[in-house]
Design a protein around this motif. Structure first.
Motif, mmCIF file in Angstrom:
data_model
loop_
_atom_site.group_PDB
_atom_site.id
_atom_site.type_symbol
_atom_site.label_atom_id
_atom_site.label_comp_id
_atom_site.label_asym_id
_atom_site.label_seq_id
_atom_site.Cartn_x
_atom_site.Cartn_y
_atom_site.Cartn_z
ATOM 1 N N HIS A 36 -27.340 18.860 -35.141
ATOM 2 C CA HIS A 36 -28.393 18.392 -36.040
ATOM 3 C C HIS A 36 -28.398 19.125 -37.384
ATOM 4 C CE1 HIS A 36 -29.938 16.396 -32.452
ATOM 5 N NE2 HIS A 36 -30.796 15.740 -33.215
ATOM 6 N N ARG A 82 -26.331 14.619 -44.532
ATOM 7 C CA ARG A 82 -27.124 13.458 -44.947
ATOM 8 C C ARG A 82 -27.686 13.652 -46.348
ATOM 9 N NH1 ARG A 82 -28.102 8.778 -44.662
ATOM 10 N NH2 ARG A 82 -30.089 8.421 -43.652
ATOM 11 N N PHE A 90 -32.167 10.050 -34.450
ATOM 12 C CA PHE A 90 -32.244 10.377 -35.876
ATOM 13 C C PHE A 90 -33.704 10.355 -36.338
ATOM 14 C CE2 PHE A 90 -28.194 8.224 -35.058
ATOM 15 C CZ PHE A 90 -27.304 9.208 -35.474
ATOM 16 N N LEU A 122 -33.367 11.976 -41.193
ATOM 17 C CA LEU A 122 -32.100 11.542 -40.612
ATOM 18 C C LEU A 122 -32.035 10.046 -40.318
ATOM 19 C CD1 LEU A 122 -31.435 14.436 -38.070
ATOM 20 C CD2 LEU A 122 -30.522 14.157 -40.367
#
Length: 300
Positions: free
Chosen positions: A55, A62, A87, A93
């Protein structure tokens, strides 16, 4: 229910339709200048064994992808609710696009832009075959999934992991009349061709069985797959196939890998997926997707 096929002997090898080994190069070292979309399959591709990913590493990626104007798309045979659960929007996310149920349902920027369902007659015929015993299954569609109460606890746990938005039905026939995009079948013994032939004959082409592993078969609406769902997103965003990089590992990723500018098979990919791709990346358990993306979107 893992969506994938036969691993090959090394990360640079693929096998064409005649069984001849081919070598796939690594993706370009630098980010392709025309790249606007990155699309990933989940099981066996983005996710490690055990359905996890890094993560913190992806969160940083991202941010850099957004700054570069590159969208992130998840494309899978699994249910939309399950895909989104990986996400969290609160963490920044949430994917820009989701192709779920093998292309039958498409989400763009948080809004459903496509819902495809099997004809009611085809659904009834398929359920009649399945009602006579045979594999465990779950039927999934725009309104959620439908699971028989009679399934074993082990199968309930497996099927609802991939379809967390579900309700129980007392009888198979209770699913008739519901909006169903896909029926996921699981049989740990594998599927006999005679059963698949009987199912296909009952469906009459209105739904088609796609083998997604030794113990897994999906019944899907013909013409709907990950590539067709991706095409819907690209039309919505006014982008072209050549502006897409897609990662996948199984036969149900092949159309998507073949149709984009940068089709990338994982090191653990099936033969069919490798034959459709142009490039190869490290395996899912080696975080191959993140490895490629970090080369394309380096930290300052």
């Amino acid at each position: 229910m893992h969506q994938d096929g036969i691993p090959t002997s090394g990360p640079g090898l693929g096998v064409d339709v005649d069984g001849e080994e081919i070598t796939l190069p690594a993706p370009p070292v630098g980010r392709p200048p025309d790249l606007r979309v990155v699309a990933v399959d989940m099981d066996g591709t983005f996710l490690r064994t055990g359905s996890t990913y890094d993560h913190p590493r992806f969160t940083a990626l991202r941010r850099r992808m957004r700054a570069a104007g590159v969208r992130f798309v998840v494309a899978s045979g699994n249910q939309e609710a399950q895909l989104l659960s990986f996400f969290p929007a609160a963490d920044g996310l949430a994917p820009d696009g989701v192709v779920s149920d093998n292309g039958a349902i498409v989400l763009a920027d948080g809004v459903r832009i496509l819902e495809t369902c099997a004809p009611m007659g085809a659904l009834e015929r398929a359920l009649a075959v399945l009602d006579g015993g045979g594999p465990a299954f779950i039927a999934s569609g725009p309104d959620g999934a439908y699971l028989r109460q009679a399934e074993s606890p082990e199968m309930r746990e497996l099927l609802t992991f991939y379809h967390p938005d579900y309700r129980y039905v007392a009888r198979t026939t209770d699913i008739n009349g519901q909006r169903v995009s896909k029926i996921a079948l699981v049989d740990e013994r594998g599927f006999e061709q005679a059963f698949l032939d009987r199912l296909q004959a009952a469906l009459g082409g209105a739904m088609v069985p796609v083998v997604s592993g030794h113990d897994s078969v999906d019944l899907i609406v013909p013409g709907r797959h990950k590539a067709s769902g991706l095409e819907v997103l690209l039309a919505h965003w006014r982008l072209g196939r050549g502006q897409v990089a897609a990662f996948g590992d199984s036969s149900n990723d092949a159309e998507m890998l073949a149709c984009v500018g940068y089709g990338i098979a994982m090191g653990n990919a099936s033969r069919v997926a490798r034959a459709a791709a142009r490039f190869t990346a490290p395996s899912n358990d080696d975080d191959g997707v993140l490895e490629v993306l970090e080369a394309w979107f380096p930290a300052d």
